[in-house]
Design a protein around this motif. Sequence first.
Motif, PDB file in Angstrom:
ATOM      1  N   ARG A  15      38.801  32.957  56.344  1.00  0.00           N
ATOM      2  CA  ARG A  15      38.626  32.768  54.897  1.00  0.00           C
ATOM      3  C   ARG A  15      37.535  33.926  54.560  1.00  0.00           C
ATOM      4  NH1 ARG A  15      35.365  31.470  51.161  1.00  0.00           N
ATOM      5  NH2 ARG A  15      36.187  30.640  49.276  1.00  0.00           N
ATOM      6  N   GLN A  16      36.466  33.958  55.418  1.00  0.00           N
ATOM      7  CA  GLN A  16      35.385  34.973  55.203  1.00  0.00           C
ATOM      8  C   GLN A  16      35.930  36.339  55.258  1.00  0.00           C
ATOM      9  OE1 GLN A  16      32.285  34.109  58.069  1.00  0.00           O
ATOM     10  NE2 GLN A  16      31.998  32.058  56.994  1.00  0.00           N
ATOM     11  N   ASN A  18      38.906  37.383  54.817  1.00  0.00           N
ATOM     12  CA  ASN A  18      39.852  37.505  53.867  1.00  0.00           C
ATOM     13  C   ASN A  18      39.109  38.010  52.476  1.00  0.00           C
ATOM     14  OD1 ASN A  18      42.321  37.781  55.066  1.00  0.00           O
ATOM     15  ND2 ASN A  18      42.457  35.544  54.915  1.00  0.00           N
ATOM     16  N   VAL A  19      37.966  37.036  52.107  1.00  0.00           N
ATOM     17  CA  VAL A  19      37.391  37.416  50.943  1.00  0.00           C
ATOM     18  C   VAL A  19      36.486  38.752  50.980  1.00  0.00           C
ATOM     19  CG1 VAL A  19      35.134  36.428  49.661  1.00  0.00           C
ATOM     20  CG2 VAL A  19      36.877  34.817  50.601  1.00  0.00           C
ATOM     21  N   LEU A  57      37.919  33.892  39.673  1.00  0.00           N
ATOM     22  CA  LEU A  57      37.675  34.545  40.868  1.00  0.00           C
ATOM     23  C   LEU A  57      36.005  34.899  41.098  1.00  0.00           C
ATOM     24  CD1 LEU A  57      40.457  37.225  41.087  1.00  0.00           C
ATOM     25  CD2 LEU A  57      40.229  35.368  42.610  1.00  0.00           C
ATOM     26  N   LEU A  61      34.939  33.253  44.620  1.00  0.00           N
ATOM     27  CA  LEU A  61      35.050  34.076  45.869  1.00  0.00           C
ATOM     28  C   LEU A  61      33.820  34.672  45.857  1.00  0.00           C
ATOM     29  CD1 LEU A  61      38.547  36.368  45.455  1.00  0.00           C
ATOM     30  CD2 LEU A  61      37.791  34.609  47.056  1.00  0.00           C
ATOM     31  N   PHE A  64      32.364  38.531  44.636  1.00  0.00           N
ATOM     32  CA  PHE A  64      33.420  39.081  43.617  1.00  0.00           C
ATOM     33  C   PHE A  64      32.733  39.291  42.397  1.00  0.00           C
ATOM     34  CE2 PHE A  64      37.215  39.747  41.058  1.00  0.00           C
ATOM     35  CZ  PHE A  64      38.002  40.584  41.700  1.00  0.00           C
TER      36      PHE A  64
END
Length: 98
Positions: A15-16, A18-19, A57, A61, A64
């Motif tokens: 997850r990290q 991808n973020v 988002l 995220l 972001f």
Amino acid sequence: MPGSHRCPSQRELYRQYNVRGIVSIYSGQITDWGHFGADGKIYAVGREPGDSCLLVLNKMLPGFNNIVQPKVKTIYNTPEALSTLMQHRKTIGFSPYP
């Protein structure tokens, strides 16, 4: 245990990664799919400030909402965003769940 630390799980690392990747694409730091094992230029599609998806988002995220000048083609409605994403390879974007 003093001095110990918890190692992140594989899911947390995924997850990290991808973020960070998404934030890096939208900020313009990553512009090529080679960072993700593919080839070609990344075409990022975004929405106008105030769009409900963009607000989510920014909230969900990490990092972001810190993107000052996103490197995206801004699209102003959901049908156009979905059409763009479906018609153009190597494009990344977001939309409400249809």
